[in-house]
Design a protein around this motif. Structure first.
Motif, PDB file in Angstrom:
ATOM      1  N   LEU A 276       0.863  -1.177   0.000  1.00  0.00           N
ATOM      2  CA  LEU A 276       0.000   0.000   0.000  1.00  0.00           C
ATOM      3  C   LEU A 276       0.899   1.226   0.000  1.00  0.00           C
ATOM      4  CD1 LEU A 276      -3.105   0.889   0.576  1.00  0.00           C
ATOM      5  CD2 LEU A 276      -2.332   1.134   2.930  1.00  0.00           C
ATOM      6  N   SER A 277       0.555   2.218  -0.802  1.00  0.00           N
ATOM      7  CA  SER A 277       1.406   3.409  -0.833  1.00  0.00           C
ATOM      8  C   SER A 277       0.597   4.655  -1.142  1.00  0.00           C
ATOM      9  CB  SER A 277       2.537   3.254  -1.858  1.00  0.00           C
ATOM     10  OG  SER A 277       2.035   3.252  -3.176  1.00  0.00           O
ATOM     11  N   ALA A 278       1.172   5.806  -0.755  1.00  0.00           N
ATOM     12  CA  ALA A 278       0.587   7.115  -1.051  1.00  0.00           C
ATOM     13  C   ALA A 278       1.637   7.962  -1.746  1.00  0.00           C
ATOM     14  CB  ALA A 278       0.126   7.797   0.232  1.00  0.00           C
ATOM     15  N   ASP A 279       1.232   8.772  -2.683  1.00  0.00           N
ATOM     16  CA  ASP A 279       2.159   9.632  -3.409  1.00  0.00           C
ATOM     17  C   ASP A 279       2.687  10.741  -2.499  1.00  0.00           C
ATOM     18  OD1 ASP A 279       1.669   8.145  -5.679  1.00  0.00           O
ATOM     19  OD2 ASP A 279       0.043   9.460  -6.350  1.00  0.00           O
ATOM     20  N   GLU A 280       3.939  11.056  -2.651  1.00  0.00           N
ATOM     21  CA  GLU A 280       4.581  12.092  -1.837  1.00  0.00           C
ATOM     22  C   GLU A 280       3.863  13.427  -2.027  1.00  0.00           C
ATOM     23  OE1 GLU A 280       7.045  12.783   1.154  1.00  0.00           O
ATOM     24  OE2 GLU A 280       7.206  10.929  -0.015  1.00  0.00           O
ATOM     25  N   GLY A 281       3.494  14.053  -0.910  1.00  0.00           N
ATOM     26  CA  GLY A 281       2.877  15.364  -0.949  1.00  0.00           C
ATOM     27  C   GLY A 281       1.378  15.358  -1.149  1.00  0.00           C
ATOM     28  N   ARG A 282       0.799  14.200  -1.469  1.00  0.00           N
ATOM     29  CA  ARG A 282      -0.642  14.143  -1.722  1.00  0.00           C
ATOM     30  C   ARG A 282      -1.421  13.590  -0.547  1.00  0.00           C
ATOM     31  NH1 ARG A 282      -2.186  11.273  -7.025  1.00  0.00           N
ATOM     32  NH2 ARG A 282      -4.215  12.027  -6.299  1.00  0.00           N
ATOM     33  N   GLY A 283      -0.734  12.988   0.424  1.00  0.00           N
ATOM     34  CA  GLY A 283      -1.386  12.532   1.636  1.00  0.00           C
ATOM     35  C   GLY A 283      -2.252  11.300   1.451  1.00  0.00           C
ATOM     36  N   PRO A 284      -3.086  10.998   2.469  1.00  0.00           N
ATOM     37  CA  PRO A 284      -3.898   9.777   2.471  1.00  0.00           C
ATOM     38  C   PRO A 284      -4.867   9.660   1.304  1.00  0.00           C
ATOM     39  CG  PRO A 284      -3.850  10.776   4.648  1.00  0.00           C
ATOM     40  CD  PRO A 284      -3.233  11.764   3.719  1.00  0.00           C
ATOM     41  N   SER A 285      -5.260  10.772   0.702  1.00  0.00           N
ATOM     42  CA  SER A 285      -6.203  10.713  -0.410  1.00  0.00           C
ATOM     43  C   SER A 285      -5.636   9.987  -1.622  1.00  0.00           C
ATOM     44  CB  SER A 285      -6.642  12.122  -0.820  1.00  0.00           C
ATOM     45  OG  SER A 285      -5.525  12.896  -1.241  1.00  0.00           O
TER      46      SER A 285
ATOM     47  N   LEU B 288      -3.329   1.571  12.512  1.00  0.00           N
ATOM     48  CA  LEU B 288      -1.984   2.126  12.628  1.00  0.00           C
ATOM     49  C   LEU B 288      -2.079   3.644  12.593  1.00  0.00           C
ATOM     50  CD1 LEU B 288       1.189   1.741  12.447  1.00  0.00           C
ATOM     51  CD2 LEU B 288       0.872   1.780   9.973  1.00  0.00           C
ATOM     52  N   LEU B 289      -1.468   4.306  13.569  1.00  0.00           N
ATOM     53  CA  LEU B 289      -1.437   5.766  13.601  1.00  0.00           C
ATOM     54  C   LEU B 289      -0.159   6.242  12.925  1.00  0.00           C
ATOM     55  CD1 LEU B 289      -2.699   8.435  14.634  1.00  0.00           C
ATOM     56  CD2 LEU B 289      -1.362   8.120  16.737  1.00  0.00           C
ATOM     57  N   HIS B 290      -0.321   7.087  11.876  1.00  0.00           N
ATOM     58  CA  HIS B 290       0.848   7.575  11.141  1.00  0.00           C
ATOM     59  C   HIS B 290       0.607   9.008  10.702  1.00  0.00           C
ATOM     60  CE1 HIS B 290       4.372   7.595   8.594  1.00  0.00           C
ATOM     61  NE2 HIS B 290       3.633   7.941   7.561  1.00  0.00           N
ATOM     62  N   GLU B 291       1.435   9.915  11.208  1.00  0.00           N
ATOM     63  CA  GLU B 291       1.410  11.323  10.818  1.00  0.00           C
ATOM     64  C   GLU B 291       0.007  11.916  10.874  1.00  0.00           C
ATOM     65  OE1 GLU B 291       3.387  11.677   7.064  1.00  0.00           O
ATOM     66  OE2 GLU B 291       5.375  11.272   7.923  1.00  0.00           O
ATOM     67  N   GLY B 292      -0.660  11.720  12.015  1.00  0.00           N
ATOM     68  CA  GLY B 292      -1.958  12.323  12.222  1.00  0.00           C
ATOM     69  C   GLY B 292      -3.120  11.651  11.525  1.00  0.00           C
ATOM     70  N   VAL B 293      -2.895  10.437  11.020  1.00  0.00           N
ATOM     71  CA  VAL B 293      -3.949   9.688  10.340  1.00  0.00           C
ATOM     72  C   VAL B 293      -3.984   8.269  10.892  1.00  0.00           C
ATOM     73  CG1 VAL B 293      -4.759   8.759   8.128  1.00  0.00           C
ATOM     74  CG2 VAL B 293      -3.747  11.050   8.241  1.00  0.00           C
ATOM     75  N   LEU B 294      -5.196   7.780  11.176  1.00  0.00           N
ATOM     76  CA  LEU B 294      -5.387   6.384  11.558  1.00  0.00           C
ATOM     77  C   LEU B 294      -5.746   5.577  10.318  1.00  0.00           C
ATOM     78  CD1 LEU B 294      -7.420   6.552  14.897  1.00  0.00           C
ATOM     79  CD2 LEU B 294      -5.289   5.286  14.570  1.00  0.00           C
TER      80      LEU B 294
ATOM     81  N   ASP C 270      -8.879  10.973   9.790  1.00  0.00           N
ATOM     82  CA  ASP C 270      -8.168  12.130  10.340  1.00  0.00           C
ATOM     83  C   ASP C 270      -8.212  12.106  11.860  1.00  0.00           C
ATOM     84  OD1 ASP C 270      -7.348  13.424   7.983  1.00  0.00           O
ATOM     85  OD2 ASP C 270      -9.341  14.270   7.693  1.00  0.00           O
ATOM     86  N   VAL C 271      -7.104  12.544  12.490  1.00  0.00           N
ATOM     87  CA  VAL C 271      -7.023  12.655  13.943  1.00  0.00           C
ATOM     88  C   VAL C 271      -6.800  14.118  14.302  1.00  0.00           C
ATOM     89  CG1 VAL C 271      -5.694  12.030  15.992  1.00  0.00           C
ATOM     90  CG2 VAL C 271      -6.182  10.299  14.257  1.00  0.00           C
TER      91      VAL C 271
END
Length: 365
Positions: free
Chosen positions: A23-32, A318-324, A338-339
């Motif tokens: 699972l991955s997220a693009d740099e700078g685009r966040g969880p979306s 998993l809690l990571h950078e303000g996101v569960l 979002d947290v």
């Protein structure tokens, strides 16, 4: 790019995962921008994953096989087998790696086995080491040779009520303690067990008996030195404290949520914020995430927020950078919640990802 390995259930555990996922997220685009990118390593129901503290090696509990496998990263999204799989116990469901990277604890739900495996300098799994001197004494003097994992030492501390079937031991999780000992949960016998590592594997130090029928499942070590334990059956968080005599005892208990329904809700994972101010508990049934404040010396816990998990049957988060990030075993999805950075409360579901029967999430290096 932010990357995660995803554990899941395969056909042998009534799931559709083909192995360890990516699972991955693009740099700078966040969880979306989170997306499931496919299989990183074919494996049979790698339901729990653990990382080596220094090497780019991932360990998987192959729950259906009752074995542990090691994988080394071979690319951005690829893992390759590292040495042979090692059998441990029936329905192995949790792994914990020692901070020094020299051993691993496997907890097996099916038979209650708690097993310590050695780890080589390259991270490869090694069978439990038997003390050769003890083996020699056993052969010469007839002494009992210790078993590597002491798998059958647990016994039910409560008498079986008339007419009921005897209960079974179900080891479920482990955590390494600062003094080198190990704490494990036994969901079947309502125990938190404290172990000492030995040349032969593990030796039982002492047990902490929780109320009958609570079902201790997972546990986290708080920065204050307390142990917080979530219970699957009673829906509570028990807090354990260590005395000056090095014995752990029950210090406090609180409901996971003020509206938890025993028999309907079944808490799963328990995690904490980096500073330890907040605990997060996944609740299967109501499919929610509960937040609890930790106060005082670390022994006082109180629920203060409850949010939709965004998935069905939140087995792990998993809690990571303000996101569960929450894995939904029955929905085949992973949600990003979002947290609130000020209060620590979980808020709205920002994004949902389709993934095959996800059971565990691990941040990749």
């Amino acid at each position: 790019m932010t990357r995660f390995w995803v554990g899941g259930y395969g056909p042998d555990m009534e799931g559709d995962a083909d192995g360890v996922g990516f699972l991955s997220a693009d740099e700078g685009r966040g969880p979306s921008s989170l997306a499931f990118r496919g299989v990183a390593a074919p494996a049979s129901s790698p339901s729990w994953l653990a990382a080596h503290p220094a090497l780019d090696v991932v360990y998987a509990a192959l729950e259906g096989e009752g074995a542990v496998a090691a994988f080394a990263r071979a690319g951005e999204s690829t893992l390759v087998p590292l040495g042979p799989r090692i059998p441990v116990g029936a329905s192995v469901c949790h792994l914990a790696v020692a901070p020094d990277g020299r051993s691993l604890i496997a907890s097996s739900y099916g038979d209650g086995t708690v097993t310590r495996l050695g780890l080589g300098g390259d991270g490869q799994l090694q069978p439990a080491v038997v003390d050769q001197a003890a083996a020699l004494r056993a052969a010469v003097f007839g002494e009992s040779e210790p078993e590597p994992g002491d798998p059958h030492a647990a016994s039910d501390p409560y008498p079986t009520p008339f007419g009921e079937e005897p209960r079974a031991s179900h080891a479920h999780a482990a955590v390494f303690l600062p003094d080198g000992r190990i704490a494990t949960t036994d969901l079947g016998f309502d125990l938190v067990r404290i172990w000492r590592p030995t040349a032969s594997g593990l030796a039982r130090d002492h047990d902490v008996v929780l109320p009958r029928g609570t079902g201790p499942r997972h546990l986290v070590l708080h920065p204050s030195g307390h142990l917080h334990v979530v219970t699957e059956y009673s829906g509570e968080v028990f807090t354990l404290a260590q005395g000056e005599d090095a014995i752990w005892r029950l210090a406090a208990a609180t409901p996971v949520s003020e509206i938890v329904q025993v028999g309907t809700d079944f808490p799963s994972e328990l995690s904490r914020s980096r500073d330890g101010a907040t605990l997060y508990a996944g609740i299967r049934g109501s499919n929610t995430i509960a937040a609890l404040r930790v106060r005082g010396d670390g022994s006082q816990v109180e629920p203060f927020a409850l949010a939709d998990a965004g998935v069905n049957w939140p087995r792990h988060h998993l809690l990571h950078e303000g996101v569960l990030l929450v894995s939904g075993q029955r929905s085949g999805t992973i949600s990003a919640i979002d947290v609130d950075e000020r209060t620590g409360a979980p808020r709205d579901v920002r994004h949902t990802v389709v993934a095959p029967t996800p059971t565990h999430l691990l941040l990749a290096r």
